[in-house]
Design a protein around this motif. Structure first.
Motif, PDB file in Angstrom:
ATOM      1  N   ASP A 134       7.045  39.334 -31.426  1.00 40.55           N
ATOM      2  CA  ASP A 134       6.984  40.660 -31.258  1.00 40.55           C
ATOM      3  C   ASP A 134       6.062  41.184 -32.064  1.00 40.55           C
ATOM      4  OD1 ASP A 134       8.884  40.536 -29.470  1.00 40.55           O
ATOM      5  OD2 ASP A 134      10.547  41.143 -30.800  1.00 40.55           O
ATOM      6  N   THR A 135       5.707  40.649 -33.374  1.00 36.69           N
ATOM      7  CA  THR A 135       4.705  41.206 -34.308  1.00 36.69           C
ATOM      8  C   THR A 135       3.459  40.250 -34.481  1.00 36.69           C
ATOM      9  OG1 THR A 135       5.905  40.014 -36.013  1.00 36.69           O
ATOM     10  CG2 THR A 135       6.359  42.484 -35.648  1.00 36.69           C
ATOM     11  N   CYS A 136       2.923  39.534 -33.416  1.00 32.88           N
ATOM     12  CA  CYS A 136       1.814  38.809 -33.517  1.00 32.88           C
ATOM     13  C   CYS A 136       0.690  39.395 -33.522  1.00 32.88           C
ATOM     14  CB  CYS A 136       1.949  37.821 -32.298  1.00 32.88           C
ATOM     15  SG  CYS A 136       3.280  36.467 -32.373  1.00 32.88           S
ATOM     16  N   ASP A 137       0.527  41.054 -33.330  1.00 33.44           N
ATOM     17  CA  ASP A 137      -0.475  41.655 -33.332  1.00 33.44           C
ATOM     18  C   ASP A 137      -0.816  42.095 -34.691  1.00 33.44           C
ATOM     19  OD1 ASP A 137       1.625  43.017 -33.327  1.00 33.44           O
ATOM     20  OD2 ASP A 137       0.610  44.907 -32.262  1.00 33.44           O
ATOM     21  N   GLN A 138       0.146  41.744 -35.845  1.00 33.36           N
ATOM     22  CA  GLN A 138       0.117  41.983 -37.160  1.00 33.36           C
ATOM     23  C   GLN A 138       0.197  40.978 -37.860  1.00 33.36           C
ATOM     24  OE1 GLN A 138       3.223  45.155 -38.168  1.00 33.36           O
ATOM     25  NE2 GLN A 138       3.737  45.031 -36.014  1.00 33.36           N
ATOM     26  N   MET A 139       0.798  39.784 -37.741  1.00 31.56           N
ATOM     27  CA  MET A 139       0.825  38.604 -38.485  1.00 31.56           C
ATOM     28  C   MET A 139       0.923  37.278 -37.601  1.00 31.56           C
ATOM     29  SD  MET A 139       3.533  37.677 -41.483  1.00 31.56           S
ATOM     30  CE  MET A 139       5.078  37.543 -40.499  1.00 31.56           C
ATOM     31  N   ILE A 140      -0.171  36.469 -37.567  1.00 31.86           N
ATOM     32  CA  ILE A 140       0.030  35.320 -36.759  1.00 31.86           C
ATOM     33  C   ILE A 140       0.562  34.067 -37.709  1.00 31.86           C
ATOM     34  CG2 ILE A 140      -1.499  33.457 -36.133  1.00 31.86           C
ATOM     35  CD1 ILE A 140      -1.636  35.956 -34.180  1.00 31.86           C
ATOM     36  N   ASN A 148      -5.299  37.946 -39.360  1.00 33.54           N
ATOM     37  CA  ASN A 148      -4.217  38.170 -39.413  1.00 33.54           C
ATOM     38  C   ASN A 148      -3.102  36.889 -39.740  1.00 33.54           C
ATOM     39  OD1 ASN A 148      -4.311  41.160 -39.752  1.00 33.54           O
ATOM     40  ND2 ASN A 148      -3.993  41.213 -37.334  1.00 33.54           N
ATOM     41  N   ILE A 149      -3.955  35.724 -40.231  1.00 34.28           N
ATOM     42  CA  ILE A 149      -3.092  34.704 -40.413  1.00 34.28           C
ATOM     43  C   ILE A 149      -2.245  34.738 -41.639  1.00 34.28           C
ATOM     44  CG2 ILE A 149      -3.319  32.103 -40.820  1.00 34.28           C
ATOM     45  CD1 ILE A 149      -4.504  33.081 -38.118  1.00 34.28           C
ATOM     46  N   VAL A 150      -1.033  34.357 -41.569  1.00 32.99           N
ATOM     47  CA  VAL A 150      -0.183  34.301 -42.414  1.00 32.99           C
ATOM     48  C   VAL A 150      -0.313  32.709 -43.664  1.00 32.99           C
ATOM     49  CG1 VAL A 150       1.810  33.353 -41.533  1.00 32.99           C
ATOM     50  CG2 VAL A 150       2.289  34.733 -43.618  1.00 32.99           C
ATOM     51  N   ALA A 151      -0.495  32.875 -44.732  1.00 35.56           N
ATOM     52  CA  ALA A 151      -0.442  31.798 -45.709  1.00 35.56           C
ATOM     53  C   ALA A 151      -0.002  32.170 -47.167  1.00 35.56           C
ATOM     54  CB  ALA A 151      -2.220  31.364 -45.857  1.00 35.56           C
ATOM     55  N   SER A 205       2.396  33.377 -53.631  1.00 37.64           N
ATOM     56  CA  SER A 205       2.927  34.448 -52.958  1.00 37.64           C
ATOM     57  C   SER A 205       2.613  34.159 -51.600  1.00 37.64           C
ATOM     58  CB  SER A 205       2.739  35.634 -53.623  1.00 37.64           C
ATOM     59  OG  SER A 205       1.424  36.108 -53.627  1.00 37.64           O
ATOM     60  N   ILE A 206       3.059  35.347 -50.612  1.00 37.57           N
ATOM     61  CA  ILE A 206       2.748  35.106 -49.305  1.00 37.57           C
ATOM     62  C   ILE A 206       1.598  36.012 -49.003  1.00 37.57           C
ATOM     63  CG2 ILE A 206       3.346  35.423 -46.883  1.00 37.57           C
ATOM     64  CD1 ILE A 206       4.573  32.872 -48.417  1.00 37.57           C
ATOM     65  N   HIS A 207       0.514  35.799 -48.231  1.00 36.08           N
ATOM     66  CA  HIS A 207      -0.775  36.979 -48.217  1.00 36.08           C
ATOM     67  C   HIS A 207      -1.304  36.809 -46.564  1.00 36.08           C
ATOM     68  CE1 HIS A 207      -1.386  37.221 -52.610  1.00 36.08           C
ATOM     69  NE2 HIS A 207      -1.242  35.831 -52.628  1.00 36.08           N
TER      70      HIS A 207
END
Length: 656
Positions: free
Chosen positions: A216-222, A557-560, A565-567
């Motif tokens: 649902d939130t792939c437009d904000q965080m991949i 918007n790639i999560v890593a 910490s998470i960025h």
């Protein structure tokens, strides 16, 4: 360093007149003679002489045909990749070249064959001579000079018999000079090096999301669930039996991973990956990994966190390149990839082409590195086997390196393709421009107007990867658009996907129809020039240059996990390992049924673009323009499009 010490102990020699025979000509001449603390070398000083031989002309002319033979889907030789020994043999200098040079050394210089050591690939001949012998042989004078930063031994010009011009590329030490005893300079920390080389920054924290598996939130965080949904990639079977010879290679310069960051990412986003899972390390010339969290680099963390979960339970191999000193220096000046290519192909250490032979001390690291903190071992040549797939998230401008340097390196990517290696390179994050430079605030050529293509992704024998994005309000089931955030000055990472046309390389045959169709249906209307001649034109891009990128994948918007910490991050350096992972998985399926790796994939994809998701929206601004627009078919910002794993798998499984 005995050679350097011997030179430092010498005194100035007395110049003598040189009489040049009529059948001799100047082979190389320095444009401006060196003048810094310059003095003649004494006759008895010994020099390590190397003569670079021109590579086989027939091989160069046939190289593209050979690569197409094993890479084009309609070829009867498809998939019949060469061994490294076959490649070395094909490109070695012709026998008459070797004989002509050795005969001349014996007849004119008194250098008997017992003193000459040819390399295994015959690319050059090596022998030690005194200054007196060298000056008589080359009809020149040798000097030592010191510019305050390094000492150099060389000459202003030298002569060769005219019949050797077609056989000899250059002589060292000669006009090019031999550098030694580099001065000690401030060693940048690995942390400084990471930031200098990084083309993106991380947002402090991602948007809150209670369920990382939600789409649902792939437009904000991949997340990986988003990537799998976008490209129809199946969920991995952690217990599957995989080939130990099909690890995915990742090139890393000045950025190393921390295991704590990997484990944090696995725990939060891919729990099917056990903590402690780590890549295989291939350290090159002092490269170190893993490192602690403080010294870890965002590029390494992101690349591994994208690749490891996608290809699991296949493994990854990290090519950690160069010591801390050189990686820091290379981040702002110098070349790239030569020390890496040396390590996976020993013949490249001495390969001659286009006036370049071996590593260039003006652009490449020199080992042993005598500077404080430097790697003291010998340069590594041919110590690692290349993986079937290699992902590269680094680049420079074409304009920053000599064309000859790039062409010689491009030959090596072609040779890897002949051996069944697929290489994927990020297309850049500055649209049609580049990062700001002292003489160009927008990173563009000629007063900030001419588009700036990148190196090495313009080499025709690599697969260049652009970036796409799921825009706000869109889902993974909607078509993606080219990544472009430049209009939003508050965005955590304003960038646009790199793309355009090379000023060094022409359009390869496999791409010619796609480029022609683009200009017929989506001509950008900008003034242009031909043959890379931007200096003498009012055009903005090279009309007959190799177009890039070839393909694309999500890069925003790639999560890593980084720095404990998470960025959030992004860029084409995220797209490259995603597309490379898809091909690594396809290789695994082919290996299971007794087939080989796919190797250089461009000819297959350009012949069957329907296996990709065509991207038709977006642009890549730069140089004061809107850049290029995405369009139907290939375009110079998203290439042929993004992967569709099932369609690509079916296509490559159907090939021999």
């Amino acid at each position: 360093m005995r050679f350097a010490h011997a030179i430092l102990a010498t005194a100035a020699a007395t110049a003598t007149a040189i009489v040049i025979p009529s059948d001799h000509v100047i082979h190389e001449k320095r444009a401006t003679p060196g003048t810094f603390n310059r003095r003649r070398l004494e006759p008895h000083v010994r020099l390590p002489m190397r003569i670079g031989l021109k590579s086989n002309k027939v091989a160069r002319e046939s190289a593209e045909k050979w690569l197409m033979d094993v890479s084009h889907p309609k070829s009867t030789q498809y998939g019949k990749h060469w061994t490294q020994e076959e490649v070395v043999s094909a490109f070695a200098p012709a026998e008459d070249t070797v004989n002509a040079v050795t005969d001349w050394l014996g007849d004119s210089g008194g250098i008997e064959k017992a003193r000459i050591t040819p390399t295994k690939n015959k690319a050059w001949v090596a022998f030690d001579v005194t200054v007196e012998e060298a000056e008589r042989l080359l009809m020149t004078e040798y000097f030592e000079s010191d510019d305050g930063e390094r000492r150099t031994v060389g000459c202003d010009q030298y002569h060769l018999p005219s019949h050797l011009l077609e056989h000899v590329d250059y002589v060292t030490p000669g006009v090019k000079g031999l550098h030694f005893k580099p001065s000690k300079e401030k060693v940048l920390s690995k942390r400084d090096s990471n930031q200098a080389n990084r083309r993106k920054i991380f947002e402090p924290s991602p948007p809150s999301q209670s369920n990382s598996s939600s789409l649902d939130t792939c437009d904000q965080m991949i997340t990986h669930e988003c990537i799998r949904a976008l490209y129809n990639i199946p969920f991995p079977d952690p217990g599957a039996k995989v080939s130990p010879n099909n690890t995915m290679g990742i090139y890393l310069l000045s950025s190393a991973y921390a295991q704590e960051d990997l484990d944090m990412f696995f725990s939060n986003f891919t729990p099917y990956i056990a903590n402690g899972t780590a890549p295989i390390l291939n350290s090159i010339n002092g490269g170190v990994a893993p490192v602690d969290v403080f010294h870890a680099g965002p590029e390494a963390c992101m690349d591994l966190q994208l690749a490891i979960p996608l290809i699991h339970p296949q493994n990854t191999t990290v090519y950690q390149v160069d010591d801390d000193f050189w990686t820091a220096e290379q981040a702002t000046k110098g070349g790239m990839f030569n020390t890496f290519l040396d390590a996976i192909d020993g013949s490249y250490c001495t390969y001659e082409a286009y006036g370049e032979q071996g590593d260039n001390p003006d652009f490449d690291p020199v080992y042993p590195n005598e500077r404080e903190g430097g790697y003291k071992g010998e340069r590594m040549c041919g110590v690692y086997k290349p993986t079937n797939v290699i992902s590269i998230s680094y680049m420079k401008d074409e304009s920053e390196l000599p064309a000859a340097y790039q062409k010689r390196q491009c030959d090596e990517w072609l040779k890897l393709g002949l051996q069944g290696v697929s290489v994927f390179v990020a297309s850049g994050d500055s649209g049609v421009g580049d990062l700001p430079k002292p003489d160009s605030p927008n990173g563009c050529l000629r007063n900030g107007t001419v588009f700036t293509p990148g190196h090495p992704n313009t080499c025709p024998w690599l697969t260049s990867v652009g970036a796409t994005k799921v825009y706000p309000g869109k889902t993974v089931f909607d078509p993606e658009s080219a990544a472009n955030n430049l209009a939003d000055e508050t965005y955590y990472f304003p960038y646009s996907s790199g793309g355009g046309f090379s000023n060094v390389f022409g359009v390869p045959k496999y791409q010619s129809e796609a480029v022609r169709d683009y200009f017929e249906t989506a001509d950008p209307g900008y003034p242009h020039y031909y043959d890379g001649n931007w200096q003498n034109s009012t055009g903005l891009y090279n009309r007959n240059g190799r177009g890039f990128p070839d393909v694309a994948a999500n890069g925003d918007n790639i999560v890593a996990a980084f720095d404990g910490s998470i960025h959030m991050t992004g860029g084409t350096s995220a797209a490259a390992p995603i597309f490379a992972s898809v091909v690594n998985m396809i290789n695994e399926e082919r290996i299971k049924i007794g087939k080989g790796p796919v190797g250089f994939i461009n000819p297959v994809l350009y012949a069957s673009p329907e296996v990709l998701n065509d991207i038709k929206n977006g642009s890549n601004p730069g140089c004061g323009t809107n850049g290029f627009d995405a369009s139907k078919g290939w375009d110079p910002l998203t290439g042929l499009g993004t992967p569709d794993y099932p369609r690509m798998l079916d296509l490559f499984m159907s090939l021999p």
